[in-house]
Enzyme design. Sequence first.
Site, PDB file in Angstrom:
ATOM      1  N   GLU A 106      23.783  12.331  15.145  1.00 61.26           N
ATOM      2  CA  GLU A 106      24.342  11.594  14.529  1.00 61.26           C
ATOM      3  C   GLU A 106      24.269   9.845  13.673  1.00 61.26           C
ATOM      4  O   GLU A 106      23.384   9.549  14.368  1.00 61.26           O
ATOM      5  CB  GLU A 106      24.934   9.814  16.025  1.00 61.26           C
ATOM      6  CG  GLU A 106      26.443   9.349  14.961  1.00 61.26           C
ATOM      7  CD  GLU A 106      26.878   8.102  15.907  1.00 61.26           C
ATOM      8  OE1 GLU A 106      27.818   7.541  16.043  1.00 61.26           O
ATOM      9  OE2 GLU A 106      25.817   7.469  17.007  1.00 61.26           O
ATOM     10  N   ASP A 126      22.643  10.417  19.504  1.00 60.35           N
ATOM     11  CA  ASP A 126      22.902   9.694  19.382  1.00 60.35           C
ATOM     12  C   ASP A 126      21.538   8.265  18.258  1.00 60.35           C
ATOM     13  O   ASP A 126      20.754   8.072  18.590  1.00 60.35           O
ATOM     14  CB  ASP A 126      23.235   8.049  20.600  1.00 60.35           C
ATOM     15  CG  ASP A 126      23.494   6.864  20.207  1.00 60.35           C
ATOM     16  OD1 ASP A 126      24.883   6.645  20.102  1.00 60.35           O
ATOM     17  OD2 ASP A 126      23.182   5.673  20.276  1.00 60.35           O
TER      18      ASP A 126
END
Length: 563
Positions: A265, A236
Amino acid sequence: MFSVWAPKADSVEIELDGTRRPMERHGEWFQLAEPREPGARYGFSVDGSPVFPDPRSRRQPDGIHGLSEVWINEHPAETLGRPLRGEVIYELHVGTFTPEGTLDSAIERLDDLLDVGVSAVELLPVQPFGGQRNWGYDGVSWHAVSEVYGGPDALARFVEAAHAKGIAVILDVVYNHFGPDGNYTGVFGPYTTGGSTGWGEVVNIQGALSDEVRTYILDSVAIWTKEFGIDGLRLDAVHALDDVGAVSIIEQIRDVASPSYVIAETDQNDPKYTERFGVAQWNDDIHHAIHTAVSGENHAYYADFGTVEVLATTFQRVFWHDGRFSSFRERTHGRALQSPDYSQFVVYTTTHDQTGNRAAGDRPSMNLSVEQQLAKAALVLISPFTVMLFQGEEWGASTPFAFFVDHEDPELNRLTREGRMREFDRAGWNPEEVPDPAAEKTFLESKLNWSERTEGDHAHVLAGYKELLQLRKDLHLAEAELVDVRWHSDEPLSEELFTVAPVTGSEELGGGDDPAGSREVDISGRWIELVYQAPEKLVTLTVNLSDEPARELDGWGYRVVSS
């Protein structure tokens, strides 16, 4: 042996099965030379503090504030050993995927995913969080699994069941911040360095005593990939990591995870992740280009997208912002890729972020026609990128996916609610449309309604997704290359486009070397045509982007021709 890292503590006591005793210092660690018996409950007191759970806890049976429990994985699993290329990923949130909201209940839906054409499941974070509901990005105890979802044993069962069906499992992990509820790491050592990522304090992977914090993260990576057999990790928001040293934490994660793959990400549009670190990454630019071209929505970070020209260029160059000015950021953003490997970029029509971070958590299917939904799906699924679906997308689910929390501190719930209101107000949304993230109703309304998938328009969307994914498989599109892009649009064309990304525009159909044989495309309005060279076949995808149906195309707004 029990041990805990507490480099600046004078003393540490362990509470073990109701008895408190001192631990011995060994460098930066405190230890108790006693066997770790499965099921034993324990916690630590630092310099006379209250007893807190172990930051390296493997199980929190009574939640994030309770004692830790010794849990030993007695049946380590192996990965499937597949590469990322060719996977069809399905992103799901355990708590809203089924009515029960557990990993065991999710097992019962794996055959439904196989039937659609899914080959890999990506679980939103499963680490412990406060309360009974959360997206998962407020996790603490990074080595454990939330009891709300069934705990570590349930995750082991889920991976085993998925692997038995040939489905890979990807786990979304958060190493850029700790959740605000139940984070006691600061009692033990400098796991964070102050500052803010926007979600919490900056994790200490660069400052003094950061080596053990990196080890804490890398031990987590090893637990998921080597013990549970997780096939891939989605990291993330890696742009929020304070990662400026000579050796990147991303490289270390990649090496520890291998042969499992890593997907980052990042909103940096930085080729270093694929070209230097050798990991894959999500690509929001493709999403934004498709979403705006089909829906016409162009506020906030969508402002630079929306034209067919931008869509065509983004498919060629992977990033739209690859050194261009970003009006949303008010600065130049991104860097151009040198030789992009499309399989290293995960693309999608929506994600938990792109749906849940809308004011009402409304899905594209709640605002678009069946034809428009399938036009978006065709652009993603008939491509060489690695593709991902978000739960319920495959039948155009009518349920929202809103942002929800259940912090055990009422003040945190208040601050979360007010923060969301301010955020959406700045982005131009009506704050009155924002559901209360702490309300149980917001969570319950976000659960999928599986009974609707075979009814009416939902059945048409589902049939379309199955057809597209079968075509993707039959035509071996994961191994294809983009060889030409053509489009028609009523919008004025940019002079810059032909300098930085030459494609065949609306006035140039058939001009120059034409892999598709100079075939005229007689469709009025706005459309795009992408030509891919797949193994032994040339595949041409034509997609209608107009508000009106295109009679020249198949009834669902797209056409796939192979030759």
